[in-house]
Design a protein around this motif. Structure first.
Motif, mmCIF file in Angstrom:
data_model
loop_
_atom_site.group_PDB
_atom_site.id
_atom_site.type_symbol
_atom_site.label_atom_id
_atom_site.label_comp_id
_atom_site.label_asym_id
_atom_site.label_seq_id
_atom_site.Cartn_x
_atom_site.Cartn_y
_atom_site.Cartn_z
ATOM 1 N N PHE A 1 0.830 -1.212 0.000
ATOM 2 C CA PHE A 1 0.000 0.000 0.000
ATOM 3 C C PHE A 1 0.865 1.263 0.000
ATOM 4 O O PHE A 1 0.633 2.195 -0.757
ATOM 5 C CB PHE A 1 -0.909 0.021 1.245
ATOM 6 N N ASN A 2 1.864 1.241 0.892
ATOM 7 C CA ASN A 2 2.670 2.441 1.046
ATOM 8 C C ASN A 2 3.405 2.808 -0.230
ATOM 9 O O ASN A 2 3.474 3.975 -0.603
ATOM 10 C CB ASN A 2 3.660 2.237 2.193
ATOM 11 N N LYS A 3 3.941 1.782 -0.900
ATOM 12 C CA LYS A 3 4.697 2.015 -2.128
ATOM 13 C C LYS A 3 3.794 2.680 -3.169
ATOM 14 O O LYS A 3 4.145 3.703 -3.760
ATOM 15 C CB LYS A 3 5.188 0.662 -2.649
ATOM 16 N N ILE A 4 2.620 2.097 -3.347
ATOM 17 C CA ILE A 4 1.726 2.596 -4.396
ATOM 18 C C ILE A 4 1.107 3.945 -4.029
ATOM 19 O O ILE A 4 1.063 4.864 -4.832
ATOM 20 C CB ILE A 4 0.664 1.528 -4.725
ATOM 21 N N PHE A 5 0.664 4.077 -2.787
ATOM 22 C CA PHE A 5 -0.012 5.311 -2.396
ATOM 23 C C PHE A 5 0.967 6.481 -2.250
ATOM 24 O O PHE A 5 0.618 7.619 -2.559
ATOM 25 C CB PHE A 5 -0.821 5.106 -1.107
ATOM 26 N N SER A 6 2.195 6.193 -1.795
ATOM 27 C CA SER A 6 3.136 7.317 -1.636
ATOM 28 C C SER A 6 3.522 7.876 -3.001
ATOM 29 O O SER A 6 3.810 9.064 -3.119
ATOM 30 C CB SER A 6 4.360 6.917 -0.816
ATOM 31 N N SER A 7 3.478 7.037 -4.037
ATOM 32 C CA SER A 7 3.798 7.550 -5.374
ATOM 33 C C SER A 7 2.715 8.540 -5.840
ATOM 34 O O SER A 7 2.918 9.318 -6.762
ATOM 35 C CB SER A 7 3.960 6.405 -6.370
ATOM 36 N N LYS A 8 1.539 8.478 -5.206
ATOM 37 C CA LYS A 8 0.471 9.442 -5.533
ATOM 38 C C LYS A 8 0.368 10.509 -4.441
ATOM 39 O O LYS A 8 -0.635 11.208 -4.328
ATOM 40 C CB LYS A 8 -0.883 8.714 -5.632
ATOM 41 N N LYS A 9 1.399 10.539 -3.600
ATOM 42 C CA LYS A 9 1.467 11.528 -2.503
ATOM 43 C C LYS A 9 0.299 11.380 -1.522
ATOM 44 O O LYS A 9 -0.273 12.373 -1.042
ATOM 45 C CB LYS A 9 1.534 12.954 -3.037
ATOM 46 N N ILE A 10 -0.076 10.154 -1.263
ATOM 47 C CA ILE A 10 -1.126 9.903 -0.252
ATOM 48 C C ILE A 10 -0.439 9.296 0.977
ATOM 49 O O ILE A 10 0.304 8.312 0.848
ATOM 50 C CB ILE A 10 -2.209 8.940 -0.786
ATOM 51 N N ASN A 11 -0.677 9.915 2.137
ATOM 52 C CA ASN A 11 -0.054 9.439 3.382
ATOM 53 C C ASN A 11 -0.906 8.361 4.035
ATOM 54 O O ASN A 11 -2.104 8.542 4.202
ATOM 55 C CB ASN A 11 0.063 10.587 4.393
ATOM 56 N N LEU A 12 -0.247 7.276 4.443
ATOM 57 C CA LEU A 12 -0.979 6.185 5.096
ATOM 58 C C LEU A 12 -0.464 5.932 6.501
ATOM 59 O O LEU A 12 0.716 6.136 6.782
ATOM 60 C CB LEU A 12 -0.816 4.892 4.295
ATOM 61 N N SER A 13 -1.364 5.457 7.359
ATOM 62 C CA SER A 13 -0.938 4.975 8.670
ATOM 63 C C SER A 13 -1.591 3.610 8.874
ATOM 64 O O SER A 13 -2.455 3.230 8.091
ATOM 65 C CB SER A 13 -1.402 5.948 9.757
ATOM 66 N N GLN A 14 -1.184 2.913 9.907
ATOM 67 C CA GLN A 14 -1.745 1.575 10.127
ATOM 68 C C GLN A 14 -2.418 1.477 11.495
ATOM 69 O O GLN A 14 -1.870 1.957 12.486
ATOM 70 C CB GLN A 14 -0.621 0.546 10.056
#
Ligand code: GLU
Length: 368
Positions: free
Chosen positions: A89-102
């Protein structure tokens, strides 16, 4: 359109959406899905993702078969797979500048009011920080007796405690059909369900096209939780590219409408079961303000009784000790002792840290 009107949206992705039958991760799909999420964020919506896949990805990494796994083994596998899931998730979402937490939850975290209120605060703080929480069950800790086991019901509880307006269950079918669409040509997709009657339950039990952990049955259970929490729920096809955009554009899915308003559901939840931990005695001015639908501020509090924590259930009494309302306190009794009778702009000075200005927020209060 329901999704457009929703401010807070929980989206559940099943493992069958994320990983295909050949155990290949559907990275391209996830990248497209991230675009959907970006669009929702651009519309200033709060998003929570609930994703399965820890056990499936753990099995893939360890080259094991998911079937016939013993619980203790699957707990270890989930621990291996959860990090794989988040990396993906982090790899794909960070490429779209979306921050994730768990956030990993157990059944108790969602069923116990104190923990649930705490989880709600964490969600709110993450929204403020601009992060999307990715939730899964804490499969490495939860044993059979204390486990959801399926993320459908977990997602509906997450929707309930976060006060979400809508839960999207991305499934491998379009929604609920009157009959199995693979067998019956004239079967129809049910667009909206207000009442989950025996007929709907029967259709759900017979539905065999859904092969996630829970199947249609747990989705109906999730819908029941949503209906009583004032939250919309939709079952939609997650195998399609840009599934959220498809719901908005095509609306080929099954919507479950809530039975009560979100606010009423929350208020009912506030006063049900657990006994109040303390009391606040307030002056006439504050009573009048509450009657007008305002929140309770420190200035109107005359006295605190009992010992309680932030988020605890308390009684609100008038100066003659007559119960006027119940609610959830945003401060501990210790803090209220320091700020009672004071103007809200003094709170920072008195406590030494920034906090809310309402002692009991109007949405967390029910008149008796
Ligand atoms: N929590 C499980 C996992 O991540 C899946 C539960 C479900 O598929 O609903 O593997």
């Amino acid at each position: 359109m329901y999704l457009k009107k929703s401010k807070t949206i929980v989206i559940k992705i099943g493992s069958t959406i994320l990983i295909d039958e050949k155990r290949t991760v559907r990275k391209k799909w996830l990248a497209e899905f991230a675009k959907d999420i970006k669009d929702l964020l651009d519309q200033k919506k709060n998003i929570i993702l609930v994703s399965s896949g820890a056990i499936a990805l753990g099995c893939k990494k360890l080259n094991l078969n998911k079937k016939n796994l013993k619980i203790d083994k699957s707990q270890a596998i989930a621990s291996v797979g959860q990090i794989e899931l988040m990396n993906l998730f982090n790899k794909i979402f960070s490429s779209k500048k979306i921050n994730l937490s768990q956030i990993l939850l157990t059944l108790e975290d969602t069923e116990q009011r104190r923990r649930a209120i705490n989880a709600k605060r964490t969600f709110e703080n993450l929204f403020e920080l601009g992060f999307i929480p990715v939730v899964n069950e804490n499969d490495s800790i939860a044993t059979t007796e204390i486990k959801y086991g399926d993320n459908d019901r977990l997602a509906s509880r997450v929707a309930q405690i976060s006060g979400a307006d809508c839960l999207v269950l991305l499934s491998d079918v379009d929604g609920l059909y009157t009959q199995n669409p693979k067998l019956f040509k004239n079967s129809k997709l049910i667009k909206e369900i207000k009442n989950i009657d025996t007929n709907i339950e029967k259709i759900a039990t017979k539905s065999i096209s859904e092969h996630g952990t829970g199947g249609m049955k747990t989705k109906i259970e999730a819908a029941k939780i949503c209906q009583l929490s004032g939250c919309m729920m939709v079952i939609a096809n997650g195998l399609l590219e840009r599934p959220i955009k498809k719901i908005i554009d095509k609306n080929k899915c099954t919507w479950f409408l809530p039975k009560v308003s979100k606010l009423d559901a929350r208020k009912k939840w506030i006063i049900s079961s657990v006994s109040p931990k303390g009391e606040l005695i307030i002056d006439d001015g504050a009573i009048n303000a509450l009657k007008k639908g305002k929140s309770l501020l420190a200035a109107g509090i005359k006295k605190v009784e009992g010992k309680f924590n932030k988020g605890d259930h308390i009684k609100i009494l008038d100066k003659n000790f007559k119960e006027y309302a119940r609610g959830l306190s945003s401060f501990s009794s210790e803090e209220i002792n320091k700020i009672q009778g004071q103007h809200s702009n003094k709170i920072y000075e008195l406590l030494g840290y920034i906090s809310k200005s309402e002692v009991v927020h109007k949405d967390d209060m029910v008149e008796i």
